[in-house]
Design a protein around this motif. Structure first.
Motif, mmCIF file in Angstrom:
data_model
loop_
_atom_site.group_PDB
_atom_site.id
_atom_site.type_symbol
_atom_site.label_atom_id
_atom_site.label_comp_id
_atom_site.label_asym_id
_atom_site.label_seq_id
_atom_site.Cartn_x
_atom_site.Cartn_y
_atom_site.Cartn_z
ATOM 1 N N TRP A 141 -5.259 48.772 44.713
ATOM 2 C CA TRP A 141 -6.437 48.090 45.265
ATOM 3 C C TRP A 141 -7.509 47.894 44.200
ATOM 4 O O TRP A 141 -8.186 46.861 44.169
ATOM 5 N N LYS A 152 -6.448 44.922 42.220
ATOM 6 C CA LYS A 152 -6.677 43.680 42.959
ATOM 7 C C LYS A 152 -8.158 43.290 42.941
ATOM 8 O O LYS A 152 -8.502 42.130 42.740
ATOM 9 N N ARG A 153 -9.035 44.264 43.147
ATOM 10 C CA ARG A 153 -10.464 43.989 43.109
ATOM 11 C C ARG A 153 -10.898 43.491 41.738
ATOM 12 O O ARG A 153 -11.636 42.510 41.624
ATOM 13 N N ASN A 162 -1.698 53.584 45.985
ATOM 14 C CA ASN A 162 -2.347 52.477 46.685
ATOM 15 C C ASN A 162 -3.786 52.255 46.225
ATOM 16 O O ASN A 162 -4.235 51.113 46.102
ATOM 17 N N LYS A 163 -4.530 53.332 45.963
ATOM 18 C CA LYS A 163 -5.909 53.192 45.494
ATOM 19 C C LYS A 163 -5.933 52.450 44.153
ATOM 20 O O LYS A 163 -6.739 51.539 43.951
#
Length: 144
Positions: free
Chosen positions: A134, A137-138, A130-131
């Motif tokens: 993310w 996505k960032r 998940n990290k």
């Protein structure tokens, strides 16, 4: 801003390569490879897998498929989307062979990344959590 989605597959890369590079999906100028020749993508993935003795069984993850979808409101060109895709791939998958295809066959432009699960550099398998997602996505938002 684009939406990022990640999938993994235990299938060989041949089918997805053929699907993503079909003429009605993507123009030749919007298909490229990172750390590989996009026209030899599946062959190069197989060679890496053989070199490191990986992905021999049906139950192993052979590749990751990342999709970066832009909103029709973004007014982005396929050329700009593909440029963003190459920069995105360089940051997140720089130790793997990656097929990059930009599609404009729907009302929204979208990029596909097929990432060999085995690093050509180290022989280690790519793992996503998940990290990691993310972070992608960032970074995608920054590029957009």
């Amino acid at each position: 801003m684009a939406i990022i989605k990640m999938l993994s597959s235990k299938a060989t890369v041949n089918k997805i390569e053929k699907y993503l590079t079909r003429e009605e999906k993507a123009e030749e100028k919007h298909i490229s490879g990172l750390n590989c020749n996009h026209e030899e993508f599946s062959k190069e993935c197989k060679a890496t897998n053989l070199l490191y003795d990986k992905n021999k069984s049906a139950g192993e993850r052979k590749y990751y498929h990342v999709i970066q979808s832009f909103s029709p409101k973004d007014n982005i060109t396929p050329e700009r989307a593909h440029s963003i895709a190459k920069e995105f791939a360089e940051k997140h998958f720089n130790k793997n062979e990656v097929l990059i295809a930009t599609h404009k066959d729907k009302e929204h432009i979208h990029n596909h990344f097929v990432v060999n699960s085995v690093s050509f550099e180290t022989g280690k398998k790519y793992h996503s959590d998940n990290k990691n997602l993310w972070d992608m996505k960032r970074h995608s938002n920054e590029l957009c």
